[in-house]
Motif scaffolding. Structure first.
Motif, short mmCIF file in Angstrom:
data_model
loop_
_atom_site.label_atom_id
_atom_site.label_comp_id
_atom_site.label_asym_id
_atom_site.label_seq_id
_atom_site.Cartn_x
_atom_site.Cartn_y
_atom_site.Cartn_z
N GLU B 89 98.39 -20.13 58.99
CA GLU B 89 99.46 -19.89 57.68
C GLU B 89 98.76 -19.82 56.35
N TRP B 90 97.28 -20.11 56.35
CA TRP B 90 96.77 -20.43 55.06
C TRP B 90 96.56 -18.99 54.38
N ALA B 92 98.65 -16.38 54.84
CA ALA B 92 99.56 -15.82 54.22
C ALA B 92 100.13 -16.72 53.05
N ALA B 93 99.77 -18.02 52.97
CA ALA B 93 99.86 -18.76 51.75
C ALA B 93 99.42 -18.62 50.54
N MET B 94 97.89 -17.99 50.70
CA MET B 94 97.24 -17.67 49.77
C MET B 94 97.61 -16.24 49.10
N ALA B 96 100.82 -15.08 49.43
CA ALA B 96 102.13 -15.52 48.78
C ALA B 96 101.72 -15.87 47.48
N GLU B 97 100.94 -16.81 47.25
CA GLU B 97 100.52 -17.63 45.98
C GLU B 97 100.13 -16.69 45.08
N ALA B 99 100.69 -13.24 45.18
CA ALA B 99 101.98 -12.51 44.48
C ALA B 99 102.68 -13.20 43.60
N PHE B 111 91.77 -15.86 41.02
CA PHE B 111 92.17 -16.56 42.12
C PHE B 111 92.32 -16.01 43.54
N GLY B 114 88.48 -16.78 44.78
CA GLY B 114 88.23 -18.10 45.12
C GLY B 114 89.17 -18.31 46.83
N CYS B 115 90.19 -17.55 46.62
CA CYS B 115 90.91 -17.69 48.02
C CYS B 115 90.18 -16.93 49.20
N THR B 118 87.47 -18.81 50.63
CA THR B 118 88.07 -19.72 51.51
C THR B 118 88.41 -19.13 52.68
N ARG B 122 86.77 -19.95 56.44
CA ARG B 122 87.52 -20.60 57.45
C ARG B 122 87.48 -19.81 58.50
#
Lengths: 114, 279
Positions: B89-90, B92-94, B96-97, B99, B111, B114-115, B118, B122
């Motif tokens: 999910e991460w 998709a989470a990043m 969405a953030e 967006a 941003f 950095g993502c 990560t 990961r």
């Protein structure tokens, strides 16, 4: 097996910020802005905390049109207990100062939706 | 989904560019005194023989990258590329953030960067490193075993047989199987990329001391058993083994993780079970 390791000041800052929100949910970007930390620092911390059961995560239910639901975070009971169990000296370290340009944006942890 | 025309042109250009580099390298290698003086037919044959995997991998990388890096602007494309093929999910989470961020383009890019770091970090779970360690140990053992067998036998040199062929086949298979099992080209790239690193370290760790040993005991190079015109020192033997591993090994191994991962993903896709966001 999870190694017991002293958390970094950044991890403690994230835990503190989430604890300050109690049961309210926070966004990743808002945490970045409020703590003055980069996404490359905050997200690995969030991922690690979630994997250790210290965070509860969910997806936004009400979403503005045209954008996907955001991921939300808050401290789990285990996370709150973990924060309480940290050595006091570790939690008293200086908080990272938000960058002035970002602080002017007005966003803060308190601005995150409930 | 087929690549659009612009992507197709970029892909063709990347493949042609890679072949062009190979043509220059082959021309210099075949020319006298490092000049571009080799016969054209030999350069063309050499370029196609040695360069086709690199050219094909370049084409595949461009097309797969374009398919994965979908977004409204550069930050979204960057993050999509880094987090593409992710099944948790991460990613998709990043995305969405990102967006939801309406700050300056520079802030969005900061941003996203950095993502992206990560997301890429990961991706390296435990299994790629197990593959790397296994591959490295296997190729180190193979190098030592063949070296010692040849040193006490024909003394014809063995490194060539270890570094040209077996690693390519290994990387192809690792990439193919990992992409198949992981249901994404990314999984294939992670595992075959780790295997590439493991094989390089394993071969170097074995070939360098073996090259020195061959120089001391036989006075010839480990690569092919050739004797130099002047007496060979252990240091020269070790250096030749290392440089040979890079020039005749590593350079030729590079495209095979991409080819294996792409083949595995394509096969999986044909069976209709490849995850939607994978390249």
């Amino acid at each position: 097996m999870t190694r017991a390791r002293r958390p970094s000041p950044q991890t403690i800052a994230v835990l503190d910020a989430l604890a300050a929100k109690a049961s309210d949910w926070s966004h990743g970007y808002d945490l970045c802005r409020a703590l003055g930390l980069k996404a490359g620092t905050v997200y690995p911390i969030l991922i690690r905390l979630a994997e250790r059961g210290f965070l509860e995560t969910t997806w936004e239910q009400e979403v503005a049109q045209g954008r996907p639901p955001r991921h939300l975070y808050r401290l789990s009971p285990a996370g709150a207990e973990h924060l309480r169990s940290l050595p006091r000296a570790a939690t008293l370290g200086p908080r990272p100062t938000p960058r002035p340009r970002l602080a002017q944006g007005g966003a803060s942890i308190a601005g995150a939706p409930a | 989904m087929s690549a659009n025309r612009g992507t197709a042109w970029v892909a063709v250009g990347a493949g042609a560019g890679v072949l062009g580099v190979w043509a220059v390298v082959i021309s210099v290698a075949l020319g006298n005194d490092g000049t571009l003086g080799a016969p054209v037919s030999e350069v063309v044959v050499g370029t196609l023989f040695f360069g086709w995997p690199h050219a094909l991998a370049a084409v595949i990388a461009v097309v797969a990258g374009a398919r994965t890096a979908v977004g409204a602007d550069a930050p979204e494309r960057l993050l999509a590329l880094a987090a593409g093929g992710r099944r948790d999910e991460w990613g998709a989470a990043m995305r969405a953030e990102l967006a939801s961020i309406t700050a300056s383009p520079r802030e969005r890019l900061r941003f996203a960067a950095g993502c992206a770091v990560t997301a890429l970090r990961r991706g390296w779970g435990r299994s790629p490193w197990i593959v790397a360690a296994t591959s490295g140990m296997a190729f180190a053992a193979l190098t030592v075993a063949l070296s010692r067998a040849s040193l006490h036998g024909s003394r014809s040199g063995t490194l060539w047989g270890v570094i040209y062929g077996p690693p390519q086949l290994t990387l192809l298979l690792v990439g193919l199987v990992a992409a198949w099992v992981g249901c994404s080209m990314r999984a294939g790239l992670e595992h075959a990329g780790a295997a590439l690193i493991g094989i390089l370290i394993g071969v170097l760790a074995a070939a360098i001391p073996e090259g020195a040993l061959w120089a001391r005991e036989a006075g010839v190079f480990l690569l092919d058993g050739d004797a130099p015109s002047t007496p060979l020192t252990a240091g020269q033997g070790a250096v030749d083994a290392a440089t040979s591993t890079f020039t005749w090994g590593f350079v030729h191994w590079l495209p095979w993780p991409v080819l294996g991962a792409a083949a595995g993903a394509r096969l999986r896709r044909q069976f209709g079970v490849l995850q939607r966001s994978s390249p």
